[in-house]
Design a protein around this motif. Structure first.
Motif, short mmCIF file in Angstrom:
data_model
loop_
_atom_site.label_atom_id
_atom_site.label_comp_id
_atom_site.label_asym_id
_atom_site.label_seq_id
_atom_site.Cartn_x
_atom_site.Cartn_y
_atom_site.Cartn_z
N PHE A 132 0.85 -1.19 0.00
CA PHE A 132 0.00 0.00 0.00
C PHE A 132 0.88 1.23 0.00
CE2 PHE A 132 -3.07 -2.91 2.22
CZ PHE A 132 -4.06 -2.86 1.25
N LEU A 163 1.42 4.72 1.40
CA LEU A 163 0.99 5.49 2.58
C LEU A 163 0.91 6.98 2.23
CD1 LEU A 163 3.13 3.68 5.31
CD2 LEU A 163 0.76 3.24 4.65
N PHE A 210 4.16 0.41 2.04
CA PHE A 210 4.11 -0.56 3.14
C PHE A 210 3.69 -1.89 2.55
CE2 PHE A 210 1.43 -2.76 6.30
CZ PHE A 210 2.39 -2.97 7.28
N VAL A 256 2.16 -5.27 2.73
CA VAL A 256 1.23 -5.92 3.66
C VAL A 256 1.19 -7.44 3.46
CG1 VAL A 256 -0.71 -5.27 2.19
CG2 VAL A 256 -1.14 -5.95 4.52
N LEU A 298 -2.42 -11.77 14.82
CA LEU A 298 -2.67 -10.55 15.57
C LEU A 298 -3.23 -9.47 14.65
CD1 LEU A 298 0.61 -10.50 17.69
CD2 LEU A 298 -1.62 -11.47 18.30
N SER A 299 -3.69 -8.39 15.27
CA SER A 299 -4.19 -7.25 14.52
C SER A 299 -3.10 -6.70 13.61
CB SER A 299 -4.63 -6.19 15.53
OG SER A 299 -5.60 -5.40 14.98
N GLY A 300 -3.46 -6.44 12.36
CA GLY A 300 -2.49 -5.88 11.41
C GLY A 300 -1.63 -6.92 10.71
N ALA A 301 -1.88 -8.21 10.97
CA ALA A 301 -1.06 -9.27 10.38
C ALA A 301 -1.24 -9.40 8.87
CB ALA A 301 -1.38 -10.60 11.05
N GLY A 302 -2.42 -9.00 8.38
CA GLY A 302 -2.69 -9.13 6.95
C GLY A 302 -3.83 -10.08 6.61
N LYS A 303 -4.59 -10.50 7.62
CA LYS A 303 -5.66 -11.47 7.39
C LYS A 303 -6.74 -10.93 6.46
CE LYS A 303 -6.65 -11.63 11.79
NZ LYS A 303 -5.69 -10.61 12.28
N SER A 304 -7.23 -9.71 6.75
CA SER A 304 -8.29 -9.15 5.91
C SER A 304 -7.79 -8.91 4.49
CB SER A 304 -8.80 -7.83 6.48
OG SER A 304 -9.39 -8.04 7.73
N THR A 305 -6.57 -8.45 4.38
CA THR A 305 -6.02 -8.21 3.03
C THR A 305 -5.93 -9.53 2.26
OG1 THR A 305 -4.76 -6.40 4.00
CG2 THR A 305 -4.15 -7.07 1.78
N GLU A 326 -13.79 -11.93 10.31
CA GLU A 326 -14.13 -11.78 11.74
C GLU A 326 -15.64 -11.66 11.96
OE1 GLU A 326 -11.82 -9.27 14.28
OE2 GLU A 326 -10.29 -9.05 12.74
N HIS A 343 -9.31 -13.77 15.57
CA HIS A 343 -8.27 -13.70 16.60
C HIS A 343 -8.46 -14.84 17.59
CE1 HIS A 343 -8.69 -9.22 15.74
NE2 HIS A 343 -7.52 -9.56 15.30
N1 ATP Z 1 -5.78 0.46 2.23
C1 ATP Z 1 -4.70 0.44 3.02
N2 ATP Z 1 -3.75 1.38 2.97
C2 ATP Z 1 -2.65 1.35 3.76
N3 ATP Z 1 -2.42 0.36 4.66
C3 ATP Z 1 -3.33 -0.60 4.78
C4 ATP Z 1 -4.53 -0.64 3.98
N4 ATP Z 1 -5.25 -1.74 4.32
C5 ATP Z 1 -4.54 -2.36 5.29
N5 ATP Z 1 -3.40 -1.68 5.56
C6 ATP Z 1 -2.38 -2.07 6.55
O1 ATP Z 1 -1.98 -3.40 6.28
C7 ATP Z 1 -1.77 -4.13 7.48
C8 ATP Z 1 -2.63 -5.38 7.47
O2 ATP Z 1 -3.99 -5.00 7.52
P1 ATP Z 1 -5.17 -6.08 7.58
O3 ATP Z 1 -6.41 -5.29 7.70
O4 ATP Z 1 -5.05 -7.02 6.45
O5 ATP Z 1 -4.80 -6.82 8.95
P2 ATP Z 1 -5.67 -7.85 9.79
O6 ATP Z 1 -4.81 -9.03 10.08
O7 ATP Z 1 -6.96 -8.10 9.13
O8 ATP Z 1 -5.89 -7.04 11.16
P3 ATP Z 1 -7.17 -7.07 12.17
O9 ATP Z 1 -7.01 -8.34 12.95
O10 ATP Z 1 -6.98 -5.84 13.00
O11 ATP Z 1 -8.41 -7.03 11.34
C9 ATP Z 1 -2.09 -3.18 8.61
O12 ATP Z 1 -0.87 -2.64 9.10
C10 ATP Z 1 -2.93 -2.12 7.97
O13 ATP Z 1 -2.76 -0.87 8.61
#
Ligand code: ATP
Ligand code: MG
Length: 245
Positions: free
Chosen positions: A11, A13, A19, A21, A40-47, A167, A200
């Motif tokens: 992504f 920034l 960054f 991901v 954990l939060s921010g690991a990249g699961k949603s992406t 989630e 989580h």
């Molecule tokens: N559109 C975006 N632009 C910039 N950074 C992003 C974007 N989407 C996600 N990120 C960053 O990518 C990383 C992974 O995000 P993601 O949402 O995939 O994590 P996650 O594992 O789903 O976290 P959570 O458990 O909090 O839902 C995070 O650091 C987030 O800030």
């Protein structure tokens, strides 16, 4: 089979920096299984989840949907593939000005179903999630668990091959969580629906998933079998995570 193969995703920034991901991220999900992504939060699961239906387009790598690389498809072809991949979210994402039936019908209208076929299919889906008696009410008249079941009915209406669940229980109390897990499990068994779910919570993984991938820092560290009863990570992060949660 549904696969992410060697996906890189960055992504941009606001500061101008990039960054990364997802880093050489690979994952392989078998037809008919419930597959968990834990981390954990921010690991990249949603992406990672959003890469399966190309809500996030990878910079590099392949997205395999039913044997075909879809990573570069566009327009009509992409819309058709997305109709076959359902998605549910933490906060349900229902349209508050539409009734339960209308929320479920919308995905069918968009997919071009004939109006005579929409009503019976909507009722069929509401029966699958045990909400047929709520077809005429608005989302604000429903509990959180009921709202999520409407979202599930909407996500399965078009007979998807794959359901992405980001989630789906984290906004719900423990009893209602179980109601949603049971609903997903029932649909997995009844329809053979393949589910990829981010969480989580190890409790959710144990109840629902056949396999789970440990996600950290944009990487899939390892994939573990849940069915053997004992989940045995080999990575040090995986061991630490399972001791903590
Ligand atoms: N559109 C975006 N632009 C910039 N950074 C992003 C974007 N989407 C996600 N990120 C960053 O990518 C990383 C992974 O995000 P993601 O949402 O995939 O994590 P996650 O594992 O789903 O976290 P959570 O458990 O909090 O839902 C995070 O650091 C987030 O800030
Ligand atoms: Mg997330």
């Amino acid at each position: 089979m549904f696969e992410l193969k060697n996906i890189n995703k960055s992504f941009q920034l606001p500061t101008g920096e990039t960054f990364q991901v997802l880093k050489d991220f690979s994952l392989s999900v078998n037809k008919g299984e419930v597959f968990g992504l834990i981390g954990l939060s921010g690991a990249g699961k949603s992406t990672a989840l959003r890469t399966f239906n190309l809500l996030e387009a990878p910079d590099q790598g392949q997205v395999i949907f039913k044997g075909k690389d879809i990573s570069t498809i566009q327009d009509k072809e992409l819309r058709l593939v997305r109709q076959k991949i359902g998605m549910i979210f933490q906060h349900f994402n229902l349209l508050s000005n539409k009734t339960v039936s209308e929320n479920v019908a919308l995905s069918l209208k968009i997919a071009g179903w004939k109006s005579a076929q929409i009503k019976p299919r909507v009722m069929e889906c509401l029966e699958l999630v045990r909400l047929q008696d709520k077809h005429d009410v608005y989302p604000n008249q429903l509990s959180g668990g009921q709202k999520q079941r409407v979202a599930i009915a909407r996500s399965i209406a078009n007979n998807p091959d794959l359901l992405l669940a980001d989630e789906p229980t984290s906004a719900l109390d423990p009893l209602t969580k179980n109601e949603i897990l049971e609903c997903l499990l029932r649909l997995n068994k009844a329809l053979g629906l393949t589910v990829v779910i981010s969480t989580h919570e190890m409790g959710l993984v144990k109840k629902l998933c056949q396999r789970v991938a440990i996600i950290n820092g944009g990487q899939n560290l390892e994939t573990l079998d849940v069915r053997e009863g004992q989940i045995q990570p080999t990575s040090s992060f995986g061991k630490a995570l399972l001791e903590t949660i």
